[in-house]
Design an enzyme around this catalytic site. Structure first.
Site, PDB file in Angstrom:
ATOM      1  N   CYS A  50      11.875   5.797  -4.928  1.00 15.53           N
ATOM      2  CA  CYS A  50      11.854   4.623  -4.047  1.00 15.53           C
ATOM      3  C   CYS A  50      12.010   3.338  -4.845  1.00 15.53           C
ATOM      4  CB  CYS A  50      10.550   4.581  -3.250  1.00 15.53           C
ATOM      5  SG  CYS A  50      10.423   3.175  -2.117  1.00 15.53           S
ATOM      6  N   CYS A  56       4.810  -1.316  -4.054  1.00 17.09           N
ATOM      7  CA  CYS A  56       4.297  -0.894  -2.760  1.00 17.09           C
ATOM      8  C   CYS A  56       3.033  -0.058  -2.943  1.00 17.09           C
ATOM      9  CB  CYS A  56       5.364  -0.093  -2.015  1.00 17.09           C
ATOM     10  SG  CYS A  56       4.791   0.577  -0.440  1.00 17.09           S
ATOM     11  N   CYS A  59       2.332   4.367  -2.565  1.00 15.76           N
ATOM     12  CA  CYS A  59       2.423   5.424  -3.577  1.00 15.76           C
ATOM     13  C   CYS A  59       1.955   4.883  -4.927  1.00 15.76           C
ATOM     14  CB  CYS A  59       3.863   5.917  -3.733  1.00 15.76           C
ATOM     15  SG  CYS A  59       4.598   6.609  -2.239  1.00 15.76           S
ATOM     16  N   CYS A 134      11.714   4.122   2.516  1.00 16.54           N
ATOM     17  CA  CYS A 134      10.407   4.758   2.348  1.00 16.54           C
ATOM     18  C   CYS A 134      10.608   6.260   2.201  1.00 16.54           C
ATOM     19  CB  CYS A 134       9.481   4.466   3.530  1.00 16.54           C
ATOM     20  SG  CYS A 134       7.797   5.091   3.270  1.00 16.54           S
ATOM     21  N   PHE A 265     -18.115  17.269  13.076  1.00 13.82           N
ATOM     22  CA  PHE A 265     -17.169  16.162  12.884  1.00 13.82           C
ATOM     23  C   PHE A 265     -15.787  16.637  13.356  1.00 13.82           C
ATOM     24  CE2 PHE A 265     -20.389  16.006   9.545  1.00 13.82           C
ATOM     25  CZ  PHE A 265     -20.922  14.744   9.709  1.00 13.82           C
ATOM     26  N   GLU A 285     -18.973  15.698  17.709  1.00 12.27           N
ATOM     27  CA  GLU A 285     -18.218  14.529  17.257  1.00 12.27           C
ATOM     28  C   GLU A 285     -18.882  13.272  17.808  1.00 12.27           C
ATOM     29  OE1 GLU A 285     -15.989  11.696  15.924  1.00 12.27           O
ATOM     30  OE2 GLU A 285     -15.567  13.754  15.248  1.00 12.27           O
ATOM     31  N   CYS A 357     -11.924  14.725   2.482  1.00 14.11           N
ATOM     32  CA  CYS A 357     -10.863  13.809   2.055  1.00 14.11           C
ATOM     33  C   CYS A 357     -11.322  12.972   0.871  1.00 14.11           C
ATOM     34  CB  CYS A 357     -10.438  12.909   3.217  1.00 14.11           C
ATOM     35  SG  CYS A 357     -11.767  11.891   3.894  1.00 14.11           S
TER      36      CYS A 357
END
Length: 403
Positions: A50, A56, A59, A134, A265, A285, A357
Site C-alpha cells: 500500500c 496510515c 497497518c 486500501c 459475552f 450478554e 482479542c
C-alpha cells in the site's frame, strides 16, 4: 557487522528488536543495522503493498513477509503467557486472514475548505491519511469511499471530524454517519438517493442522540451458522468472515459433542448460533440490543437457546450456575473477564473455550485458571486484522486429571 546488529524478533508494538535489545522501527527479522545506522533489508523484509504505509494507522506490519507475520502473531501469544508464567501444552500455527477481507471499518472524515480527507488516522495521531487505496478493506467497502467523499463533504463542518462506519451485512453495506449535520429536506433526499443508488442495506445518521435510520428497505441481518440475526447499526462483528470461521472452528474442536453449553459475552450469537444446533445453549450478554436480536433469531428458528441480559462484570455466573454446563465459551472485551474467571476457577466445568482479542488480558486470566487446577491445553492464535499488531486467539482449558 556483528550479530548484535541483526533484527531477531518483532516486539508487541511492531518494532524490530536486535539481540542486544535495540528497537528499530519498520524492520523485519533478518534485517541488519549498518555501521552508519541504516537498515539493510534481509530475506523477510518485503515491499509494502500500500502506498499509504507507514503513515496510515490501519497497518503497522506491511513490511513483513507471510512467514514473519505469522510468527509475530504466534509470538505475541507466547510472550504474553510467558510474562504470566503460564505454559500452554500446544500453541498452534497462527491463522492469518487474507488481504482485502475486512468487512467492517470506522473511518474518519475531516474537511479542510474544499478538500475532504477520508481514511484511517495515523497511529497515535489525529491526522487523517486520505485514502486512495486500501489493501485490507473488502473491495465493496473501498469502492464506496470515493462516492462518500462527495456525500459527506457539505455535512462536515470545516476543520471538524466525522465518523464513517461501514459493515458488510447479509443485505449489503450498512452505513452509519456520525457527527454530521443532516437536517433539512434536501439533505434527507440526498441521503436517500445515495443509499438507493448505491444499493445500501441501510443508512443511519447519528447527530449525537443515537443512530437514526434514514434508509432500510428490508431488515438488516448478519448470519451465524446459517441463522440470520437482526443487526443494530455498527454492532460488534468479527472483522473478517475468514477470521470468524477460524475462531468458530477452534471453539468447535474444544466443545466437541458437549451437551448444554454456555456462551458468555455472547454478543449477537457468533458462537451460540454457529455451534448451537441440536443442543441447549445459554447465552449471556450485557448489551440489550444484542440480546434482543439473538433472542429473536433463536426463537425464529426454534433453537434451544436462552438469551439472558446480564452484566457479567457486575453479576458473573457463580459455580452453582456454571456447574450445570458441559462447556463454557467466553469472548470478553479487551479488558478480559477477571470477575467471571474467578468464578470459573471455582467451578467444575469440563472445558472452557476462551476467545480473546488481547493476549495480555488473556494471559492474566489464564494464570487464575491454571492456579485453580485447570491446564491450558491448546491456543490457536488468529491474525484477522492483517498487518496490524492486533492479535486474537482461542485458548482451551480443561481440569488437570486427578492422580
Amino acid at each position: 557487522m556483528t550479530a548484535a546488529s541483526e533484527i531477531i524478533r518483532i516486539a508487541a508494538k511492531g518494532d524490530g528488536v536486535t539481540a542486544d535489545g535495540r528497537h528499530v522501527p519498520l524492520s523485519a527479522p533478518g534485517d541488519r543495522l549498518s555501521a552508519e545506522g541504516g537498515l539493510i533489508h534481509g530475506p523477510h523484509h518485503t515491499d509494502p503493498p500500500c502506498k499509504h504505509f507507514p503513515l496510515c494507522g490501519g497497518c503497522q506490519l506491511q513490511h513483513l513477509d507471510q512467514e514473519s507475520l505469522a510468527a509475530y502473531v504466534r509470538d505475541r501469544v507466547v510472550g504474553a503467557l510467558a510474562g504470566q508464567g503460564v505454559a500452554a501444552e500446544q500453541i498452534l500455527p497462527a491463522h492469518i486472514s487474507p488481504e482485502r477481507s475486512r468487512r467492517r471499518a470506522a473511518l474518519r472524515a475531516v474537511r479542510f475548505g474544499k478538500k475532504l480527507h477520508l481514511g484511517f488516522s495515523s497511529e497515535n495521531s489525529h491526522r487523517v491519511v486520505d485514502m486512495e487505496m486500501c489493501e485490507i478493506l473488502h473491495p465493496a467497502l473501498f469502492a464506496l469511499t470515493e462516492p462518500l467523499r462527495a456525500l459527506v463533504h457539505d455535512l462536515v463542518e470545516d476543520r471538524r471530524a466525522a465518523q464513517v462506519k461501514m459493515t458488510l451485512t447479509d443485505q449489503g453495506i450498512d452505513l452509519l454517519l456520525e457527527n454530521v449535520g443532516a437536517d433539512g429536506l434536501s439533505v434527507a433526499e440526498r441521503l436517500t438517493g445515495f443509499a438507493q443508488f448505491h444499493g445500501l442495506a441501510r443508512l443511519s445518521v447519528d447527530e449525537g442522540f443515537g443512530p437514526q435510520t434514514r434508509w432500510e428497505p428490508e431488515p438488516v441481518t448478519v448470519s451465524f451458522g446459517g441463522v440470520p440475526v437482526p443487526f443494530p447499526p455498527f454492532a460488534f462483528l468479527q472483522a473478517t468472515v475468514d477470521g470468524e470461521a477460524a475462531l468458530v472452528e477452534a471453539v468447535r474442536q474444544a466443545v466437541g459433542a458437549s451437551g448444554i453449553i454456555a456462551d458468555l459475552f455472547s454478543g449477537l450469537g457468533t458462537f451460540a448460533l454457529s455451534l448451537g444446533e441440536g443442543r441447549a445453549v445459554y447465552a449471556a450478554e450485557a448489551a440489550r440490543d444484542a440480546v434482543l436480536a439473538l433472542k429473536s433469531a433463536g426463537n425464529r428458528v426454534q433453537r434451544k437457546l436462552v438469551a439472558d441480559h446480564r452484566d457479567l462484570f457486575r453479576r458473573p455466573l457463580v459455580p452453582a450456575e456454571l456447574d450445570r454446563f458441559e462447556a463454557v465459551i467466553l469472548d470478553p472485551p479487551r479488558a478480559g473477564a477477571r470477575e467471571q474467571v474467578l468464578q470459573l476457577a471455582q467451578s467444575r466445568v469440563p472445558v472452557i473455550a476462551y476467545v480473546s482479542c488481547n493476549p495480555g488480558s488473556f494471559a492474566r486470566d489464564a494464570k487464575l485458571l491454571v492456579e485453580a487446577g485447570y491446564r491450558l491445553e491448546t491456543v490457536q492464535p488468529v491474525g484477522q486484522f492483517r498487518w496490524s499488531t492486533h492479535v486474537e486467539l482461542v485458548g482451551v482449558f480443561r481440569p488437570v486429571p486427578l492422580p
